[in-house]
Motif scaffolding. Structure first.
Motif: not given
Lengths: 319, 115
Positions: A31, A248, A236-238, B96, A197, A216, A264, B78, B80-81
């Motif tokens: 990240t 998830h 909500y990620q992956n 991203c 995060s 989001q 969350s 995904d 998400l970005c």
């Protein structure tokens, strides 16, 4: 008098020139990490970046590095005892502490299952997820913490299919090390945002807005922090949807199933590593059990429950 | 101190106030987004100019509109970005992960978004 006024003017104008805070954006732990040291130096910034890079190498399970890391242990520690350096050893001991404090809900030995689960999620083509869960449940023997032997800087796996996964805590642990470095070197004002995060802020009050896990594009609440760390886990990620159920990336390390207690969960506390471990572990616990762990550790939390209600501990300073 | 010294001091204070105001107005006007590809800064974008930017050989399209920036399109799996919306504050970076891309807006903010 005129000279005095002139000197005063020069001094004031000089003071108006704001010193640029050392800042950097780096990519580590899969990240983006933004670092701003408002009262730090460029040397401090260099050291902070190095801390993140070092722990990123240690926690890497996919690549062999120059030093012994998770990849190395996962490939060699069953065949022979492997000696690790002090930083890695302390990280492993911290992981053991987190395992004990969370009563096994954070389990660093879950790699055999979690790596496979990540792979399933990223290559999902509409398969039956319930079947995959059953398959995962068969792996429980491989993830027993007792199969990991830690003895005086030496590591040994007792099962061949034991695999370490420090992904849930390495970023937070490194952030905790950064906070300690900054405290030791007199840096008091800083803001470190590790992938949104995990966050650490220095001695200034920040408003932390938590993203709405169901939309989001907005946030659902704001709280204040000062000289503290924040860690969030969310569903909500992956993830993939199967039969209207969200699968998830967070696995309950005891049942090896996907927990559905919260959308969350945000944990606030002084140590970023512990906050990271708690946000992962509590995600798999029912609310009352999570509250017990929080009371024991003295950390605060905000829960976005699966039914859409918001709950939080008493110490959260809502704006 | 003579009367003219007081007048001079008054002018100096007025001048300093003016400088501070102008600096603040200028700082508010000048807003950039820094686009990183992994550890490398690849682009500095003026948020005062509404425009689309195609980056990473067209894999990602960024949109600047009304002083905010966001990911309009991405080839990642995904997306998400794209869901992270538009940002105009340093407390809300857009990331991203599959493309190793992060967009950080300049300036200091005491408001930070977590999630």
């Amino acid at each position: 008098m005129k000279k005095a006024l002139l000197v005063f003017l020069i001094f004031i104008l000089g003071s108006c020139q704001k010193k640029e805070a050392p800042k950097a954006t780096i990519f580590a732990f899969n990240t983006s990490i933004s670092i701003t040291l408002y009262d730090g130096t460029k040397d401090d910034l260099y050291e902070v970046k190095e801390i993140f890079y070092r722990y990123n190498r240690l926690a890497d399970y996919q690549n062999e590095r120059l030093e012994v890391n998770v990849w190395y242990l996962n490939n060699w520690a069953y065949e022979r005892e492997v000696e690790v350096n002090e930083e890695f050893w302390d990280l492993l001991l911290a992981a053991k502490d987190y395992y004990e404090i969370t009563e096994g809900y954070f389990n660093p030995c879950i790699g055999q299952v979690s790596f496979q689960w990540k792979n399933i999620l990223s290559n999902y083509q509409g398969e039956n997820m319930t079947f995959e869960e059953e398959k995962l449940a068969l792996k429980q023997n491989a993830i027993l913490f007792e199969n990991l032997v830690l003895d005086d800087y030496r590591v040994r796996y007792l099962k061949e299919d034991l695999k370490l996964d420090l992904g849930a805590v390495a970023k937070g642990y490194a952030l905790g090390k950064v906070v300690k470095y900054l405290a030791l070197n007199g840096v008091e004002k800083y803001m470190i945002n590790a992938g949104t995060s995990s966050i650490a802020v220095g001695q200034e009050t920040y408003n932390i807005h938590i993203l709405d896990p169901l939309d989001q594009s907005k946030t659902f609440m704001t709280f204040k922090v000062n000289n503290n760390c924040v860690s969030t886990s969310a569903d909500y990620q992956n993830y993939v949807l199967y039969n209207n159920e969200k699968f998830h990336h967070i696995l309950n390390s005891k049942t090896l199933t996907v927990p559905h207690f919260y959308h969350s969960l945000t944990v606030i506390g002084e140590d970023a590593g512990m906050a990271d471990a708690l946000s992962t572990a509590l995600f798999s616990m029912e609310y009352d059990e999570a509250i017990d762990i929080l009371e024991k550790t003295g950390y605060e939390a905000v829960f976005y429950m699966y039914d859409g209600t918001i709950k939080m501990t008493d110490g959260v300073v809502v704006k | 101190m003579k009367k003219r010294d007081f007048i001079l001091l008054g002018f100096i204070c007025l001048f300093i106030g003016l400088i501070i105001c102008l600096t603040r107005i200028n700082n508010q006007k000048e807003r950039y987004a820094y686009v990183y590809h992994y550890d490398d800064l690849i682009m500095k974008i003026d948020l005062n100019v509404d425009k689309k930017y195609s980056i990473l050989d067209g894999e990602v399209v960024l949109l600047v509109s009304k002083g905010k920036i966001g990911v309009l399109e991405s080839d990642c799996k995904d997306h998400l970005c794209e869901d992270m919306g538009m940002t105009n504050t340093s407390g809300h970076p857009i990331i991203c992960v599959p493309n190793g891309l992060s967009i950080i807006v300049s300036g200091e903010s005491r408001d930070v978004i977590v999630g």
